[in-house]
Design an enzyme around this catalytic site. Sequence first.
Site, short mmCIF file in Angstrom:
data_model
loop_
_atom_site.label_atom_id
_atom_site.label_comp_id
_atom_site.label_asym_id
_atom_site.label_seq_id
_atom_site.Cartn_x
_atom_site.Cartn_y
_atom_site.Cartn_z
N HIS A 186 16.46 3.09 50.69
CA HIS A 186 15.33 3.73 51.36
C HIS A 186 14.06 3.63 50.56
O HIS A 186 12.97 3.53 51.11
CB HIS A 186 15.66 5.18 51.68
CG HIS A 186 16.56 5.29 52.83
ND1 HIS A 186 16.14 5.04 54.11
CD2 HIS A 186 17.88 5.53 52.91
CE1 HIS A 186 17.15 5.14 54.93
NE2 HIS A 186 18.23 5.44 54.22
N ARG A 325 15.95 0.38 68.76
CA ARG A 325 17.34 0.64 68.38
C ARG A 325 17.67 2.08 68.73
O ARG A 325 16.93 2.99 68.32
CB ARG A 325 17.53 0.41 66.89
CG ARG A 325 18.94 0.85 66.46
CD ARG A 325 19.20 0.53 65.03
NE ARG A 325 18.56 1.48 64.14
CZ ARG A 325 18.52 1.32 62.83
NH1 ARG A 325 19.03 0.24 62.27
NH2 ARG A 325 17.94 2.22 62.07
N ASN A 438 20.86 -5.51 55.93
CA ASN A 438 21.06 -4.49 54.90
C ASN A 438 22.50 -3.97 54.95
O ASN A 438 23.21 -3.96 53.94
CB ASN A 438 20.12 -3.30 55.11
CG ASN A 438 18.68 -3.72 55.29
OD1 ASN A 438 18.32 -4.80 54.85
ND2 ASN A 438 17.88 -2.90 55.93
N CYS A 486 16.48 -8.42 61.52
CA CYS A 486 15.58 -7.27 61.34
C CYS A 486 15.89 -6.52 60.06
O CYS A 486 15.28 -5.49 59.78
CB CYS A 486 15.62 -6.34 62.54
SG CYS A 486 17.22 -5.53 62.71
C1 PEP Z 1 20.08 -3.05 58.52
O1 PEP Z 1 21.13 -2.45 58.24
O2 PEP Z 1 19.80 -4.20 58.10
C2 PEP Z 1 19.09 -2.40 59.39
C3 PEP Z 1 18.06 -3.07 59.84
O3 PEP Z 1 19.27 -1.08 59.68
P1 PEP Z 1 18.95 0.13 58.64
O4 PEP Z 1 18.31 -0.45 57.43
O5 PEP Z 1 18.09 1.08 59.38
O6 PEP Z 1 20.33 0.66 58.41
MG MG Z 2 21.68 -0.72 59.43
#
Ligand code: PEP
Ligand code: MG
Length: 556
Positions: A186, A325, A438, A486
């Site tokens: 984060h 999403r 991610n 994304c």
């Molecule tokens: C990811 O997991 O790559 C994603 C885009 O979602 P988040 O980072 O919000 O979990």
């Molecule tokens: Mg994710």
Amino acid sequence: METTLRGVGVSHGVAIGEVRHMGTAVLEPPAKQIPAQEAEREQGRARQAVGAVAADLMARGNLAGGEAQAVLEAQAMMAQDPELMADVDRRIAVGSTAERAVYDAFAAYRELLAGAGEYLAGRVADLDDVRNRIVARLLGVPMPGVPDSDHPYVLVARDLAPADTALLDPSLVLGFVTEEGGPTSHSAILARALGVPAVVALPGAVELAEGTVVAVDGSTGEVFVHPSEEKKERLTAQAAERRAALAASTGPGATADGHKVPLLANVGGPADVPAAVAAGAEGVGLFRTEFLFLDDSENAPSEEKQVAAYRQVLEAFPEGRVVVRVLDAGADKPLAFLTPADEPNPALGVRGLRTLLDHPDVLLTQLTALAKAAEGLPVYLEVMAPMVADRTDARAFADACRAAGLRAKFGAMVEIPSAALRARSILQEVEFLSLGTNDLAQYTFAADRQVGAVSRLQDPWQPALLDLVALSAEAARAEGKSCGVCGEAASDPLLACVLTGLGVTSLSMGAASLPYVRATLAKFTLAQCERAAAAARAADSAEEARAAARGVLSGE
Ligand code: PEP
Ligand code: MG
């Protein structure tokens, strides 16, 4: 003397400024006895500290406004509770120091609250925060939470959680440095959203003394401690050069030979839209809707509140594409009323789409709100589900969208290796894929995205991750459907070229990264990107993959 520390650069740019630490937990003050003649002075110190903390909380409330103000004012009142203060006085009178008396009096009150029904028990964390502030003031150590500073600073923390940063003033934060966290933590996402340079997973970050001058290079991951004047000038000049080059690159995303790769923005809500528009985003590739649900830990936001927020984002991109999403609760984004509290391993538990399928009312309200928000707008609405594991999940989501009367494309995020491996089967139910690299990295390498010690495995250049991206993109091509990225991988300009070479059809990232990716993509042809992708996949480690791709693209 100048020293250099190395971490992982996760948000471009250079920040030079003084270190301010995110205040950490306050330690228990020692239980030492004071002589009776000092009691009055200690009582005075305690009252003075309580008064100052209450005044500070009120002032912060005034600044923040809205719901934050109500919370902070309630905290200020807690600090001055007459019974609590009488208990502090009593404890000092029998030999406690001011800090110990505050600590013990709050502990007794805490027990009372914790046993007094659900609502009051929920206030325990607020009470702890007030206690920590008063004790920190008495001990003369930094306040817990966001630093108190009128001057811009470089924020240093072990890691940053979304709640830590709710009161952060973006105009004061020059950059971030964290000891923990990886490229997808984060802290990294937040830094990119704010457009400030950031370095994560920096060993020794928390030991940097308060007030030390540092120069943070978010591109290389270097942090220069006590940088020389010459170093500061050189870094500033390089950053200015880079910015000028970027300002010159505009228009839709494409390779040098005109292969179009729409460049979209990741947004967390209407507040992120102006930056996305200013950076020339061709739409939104990931609208994280969690932010709407964070205000109230007990209930989902009403349909009307959701309609209003979605509409603001949809209106900003007339004729553009907006991929929303649905709520991704659980694991690192728990929501009290939805997330089971007793899971041994929340990242492998009921999160994302699983949570929504267990709470169909929450999903239905969200999808209905989206349908209403898009009514009459020329936008191309796409709606996708997080954490889709297989075709059964994809079908359940598509059925829910149809049942809500949603006129949009339905898609699935590829964040679990099973979804990449069986992408063609998932595509029998939905119209597009979006790779959440991610979480896909987290689950492929069994490496928690919040733990700095495993950030090597969170590196999106890992060839195994590239293989899963390639599998998904090939499946989408075979089905005549689209497959974007994304996750944070899309925000690395060199990797963006590799992803394009792997067959990815759009790239979505924090607005601040868009100009960097656009400028780099425009330098190479699709064939060059494909060669770089093949070279990266043939490597055995993330470092080798990066070097191989760089070698191909720079003609080495
Ligand atoms: C990811 O997991 O790559 C994603 C885009 O979602 P988040 O980072 O919000 O979990
Ligand atoms: Mg994710």
